[in-house]
Design a protein around this motif. Structure first.
Motif, mmCIF file in Angstrom:
data_model
loop_
_atom_site.group_PDB
_atom_site.id
_atom_site.type_symbol
_atom_site.label_atom_id
_atom_site.label_comp_id
_atom_site.label_asym_id
_atom_site.label_seq_id
_atom_site.Cartn_x
_atom_site.Cartn_y
_atom_site.Cartn_z
ATOM 1 N N MET A 178 -60.865 -24.888 -22.652
ATOM 2 C CA MET A 178 -61.642 -24.595 -21.462
ATOM 3 C C MET A 178 -61.744 -23.093 -21.204
ATOM 4 S SD MET A 178 -62.604 -27.420 -20.091
ATOM 5 C CE MET A 178 -62.286 -29.122 -20.176
ATOM 6 N N ALA A 179 -60.628 -22.377 -21.406
ATOM 7 C CA ALA A 179 -60.620 -20.941 -21.127
ATOM 8 C C ALA A 179 -61.522 -20.181 -22.084
ATOM 9 C CB ALA A 179 -59.204 -20.394 -21.192
ATOM 10 N N VAL A 180 -61.635 -20.664 -23.326
ATOM 11 C CA VAL A 180 -62.471 -19.982 -24.305
ATOM 12 C C VAL A 180 -63.926 -20.017 -23.854
ATOM 13 C CG1 VAL A 180 -63.301 -20.022 -26.673
ATOM 14 C CG2 VAL A 180 -60.903 -20.431 -26.206
ATOM 15 N N GLY A 181 -64.396 -21.165 -23.426
ATOM 16 C CA GLY A 181 -65.771 -21.282 -22.938
ATOM 17 C C GLY A 181 -66.024 -20.390 -21.749
ATOM 18 N N GLN A 182 -65.054 -20.320 -20.844
ATOM 19 C CA GLN A 182 -65.208 -19.464 -19.664
ATOM 20 C C GLN A 182 -65.255 -17.997 -20.063
ATOM 21 O OE1 GLN A 182 -65.809 -20.511 -16.490
ATOM 22 N NE2 GLN A 182 -66.227 -18.363 -16.153
ATOM 23 N N ASP A 183 -64.446 -17.611 -21.035
ATOM 24 C CA ASP A 183 -64.464 -16.227 -21.506
ATOM 25 C C ASP A 183 -65.812 -15.861 -22.094
ATOM 26 O OD1 ASP A 183 -61.933 -15.661 -20.674
ATOM 27 O OD2 ASP A 183 -60.999 -16.055 -22.607
ATOM 28 N N MET B 234 -57.120 -19.584 -29.304
ATOM 29 C CA MET B 234 -56.023 -20.058 -28.481
ATOM 30 C C MET B 234 -55.140 -20.963 -29.329
ATOM 31 S SD MET B 234 -57.074 -21.206 -24.620
ATOM 32 C CE MET B 234 -57.483 -22.783 -25.193
ATOM 33 N N ALA B 235 -53.841 -20.931 -29.115
ATOM 34 C CA ALA B 235 -52.934 -21.838 -29.819
ATOM 35 C C ALA B 235 -51.768 -22.166 -28.897
ATOM 36 C CB ALA B 235 -52.425 -21.198 -31.099
ATOM 37 N N THR B 236 -51.390 -23.431 -28.865
ATOM 38 C CA THR B 236 -50.233 -23.867 -28.098
ATOM 39 C C THR B 236 -49.289 -24.579 -29.058
ATOM 40 O OG1 THR B 236 -51.614 -24.200 -26.157
ATOM 41 C CG2 THR B 236 -49.462 -25.218 -26.126
ATOM 42 N N VAL B 237 -48.040 -24.165 -29.061
ATOM 43 C CA VAL B 237 -47.028 -24.781 -29.924
ATOM 44 C C VAL B 237 -45.883 -25.243 -29.027
ATOM 45 C CG1 VAL B 237 -45.403 -24.396 -31.809
ATOM 46 C CG2 VAL B 237 -47.621 -23.272 -31.837
ATOM 47 N N SER B 238 -45.554 -26.533 -29.100
ATOM 48 C CA SER B 238 -44.428 -27.079 -28.331
ATOM 49 C C SER B 238 -43.367 -27.533 -29.316
ATOM 50 C CB SER B 238 -44.877 -28.263 -27.482
ATOM 51 O OG SER B 238 -45.820 -27.846 -26.531
ATOM 52 N N GLU B 239 -42.125 -27.297 -28.960
ATOM 53 C CA GLU B 239 -41.027 -27.624 -29.850
ATOM 54 C C GLU B 239 -39.875 -28.171 -29.018
ATOM 55 O OE1 GLU B 239 -38.377 -24.663 -32.235
ATOM 56 O OE2 GLU B 239 -40.413 -24.590 -33.058
ATOM 57 N N SER B 240 -39.301 -29.274 -29.444
ATOM 58 C CA SER B 240 -38.126 -29.786 -28.731
ATOM 59 C C SER B 240 -37.065 -30.190 -29.755
ATOM 60 C CB SER B 240 -38.506 -30.974 -27.843
ATOM 61 O OG SER B 240 -38.974 -32.035 -28.632
ATOM 62 N N LYS B 241 -35.806 -30.013 -29.367
ATOM 63 C CA LYS B 241 -34.676 -30.341 -30.235
ATOM 64 C C LYS B 241 -33.662 -31.122 -29.399
ATOM 65 C CE LYS B 241 -34.902 -26.191 -33.078
ATOM 66 N NZ LYS B 241 -34.206 -24.970 -33.471
ATOM 67 N N ARG B 242 -33.022 -32.074 -30.046
ATOM 68 C CA ARG B 242 -31.988 -32.842 -29.359
ATOM 69 C C ARG B 242 -30.880 -33.112 -30.360
ATOM 70 N NH1 ARG B 242 -32.326 -38.682 -26.439
ATOM 71 N NH2 ARG B 242 -30.120 -38.720 -25.964
ATOM 72 N N GLN C 297 -50.219 -18.868 -27.284
ATOM 73 C CA GLN C 297 -50.803 -17.641 -27.824
ATOM 74 C C GLN C 297 -52.278 -17.614 -27.503
ATOM 75 O OE1 GLN C 297 -49.874 -17.929 -31.951
ATOM 76 N NE2 GLN C 297 -47.933 -16.858 -31.717
ATOM 77 N N TYR C 298 -52.742 -16.458 -27.096
ATOM 78 C CA TYR C 298 -54.147 -16.279 -26.751
ATOM 79 C C TYR C 298 -54.569 -14.900 -27.237
ATOM 80 C CZ TYR C 298 -58.293 -15.661 -23.851
ATOM 81 O OH TYR C 298 -59.564 -15.445 -23.409
ATOM 82 N N SER C 299 -55.665 -14.818 -27.899
ATOM 83 C CA SER C 299 -56.172 -13.505 -28.279
ATOM 84 C C SER C 299 -57.676 -13.512 -28.130
ATOM 85 C CB SER C 299 -55.777 -13.153 -29.721
ATOM 86 O OG SER C 299 -56.471 -13.962 -30.634
ATOM 87 N N ALA C 300 -58.172 -12.425 -27.644
ATOM 88 C CA ALA C 300 -59.622 -12.258 -27.500
ATOM 89 C C ALA C 300 -59.965 -10.887 -28.048
ATOM 90 C CB ALA C 300 -60.022 -12.361 -26.037
#
Length: 180
Positions: free
Chosen positions: A1-6, A99-107, A143-146
């Motif tokens: 969504m943010a990319v389109g707005q940019d 744009m990139a989103t990375v989620s990581e979980s450890k248990r 991460q976001y870069s423009a």
């Protein structure tokens, strides 16, 4: 969504407007300069810009031998002022947005079993115990870069002096060169 707005936030209409107004103002200044040069080439002194007055004297004449006691203006000698015009204006805008989103979980967990038994006299007892530890961690990276670049280019070419200006200058010069 943010990319389109940019992409929508790129001020393209303002860039076009600013460039158009800038070219019009520059063209106006170029035309005024060419008219001042035409006046100088006609032999007249430059205008006093502070007072806005122009002298009718012609101190800027070229004397060629004894044939020209008063001298000739550059216009009378065939020179013409140069006029310029803007053509082929180009606006180019390049954008790269990612744009990139990375989620990581450890248990992790650890279980320990223990048992105890004992006897004292006629009393006996026993116990069993189980212990577990749990460790959890969660991290999220966003991460976001423009990146953007723009290029504005225009081409400036010479054009001949307006025909009516040349006619009026020649008429003015012929009336001034007639003996009184």
């Amino acid at each position: 969504m943010a990319v389109g707005q940019d992409l929508l936030n790129v001020p393209f209409p303002e860039m076009v407007k600013s460039m158009g107004v800038g070219i019009a103002e520059a063209q106006y200044e170029l035309d005024l300069t060419s008219l001042k040069i035409a006046r100088l080439m006609a032999g007249y002194a430059p205008e006093d810009e502070e007072e806005g007055t122009a002298s009718s004297a012609r101190p800027n004449l070229v004397k060629i031998g004894d044939d020209s006691p008063d001298g000739y203006s550059l216009l009378e000698l065939g020179f013409t002022p140069t006029f310029y015009q803007f053509v082929d204006t180009l606006i180019e805008v390049k954008m790269s947005i990612s744009m990139a989103t990375v989620s990581e979980s450890k248990r992790s967990s650890t279980t320990v079993n223990a048992s105890v038994s004992g006897k004292v006299g006629f009393l006996s007892a026993s116990a069993k115990m189980k212990v577990s530890t749990v460790s959890a961690s969660f991290s999220s990276k966003y991460q976001y870069s423009a990146e953007g670049s723009s290029l504005m280019r225009t081409k400036l070419v010479t054009v001949p002096a307006p025909a009516i200006l040349e006619e009026r200058i020649r008429a003015m010069l012929s009336t001034e060169s007639e003996p009184e």
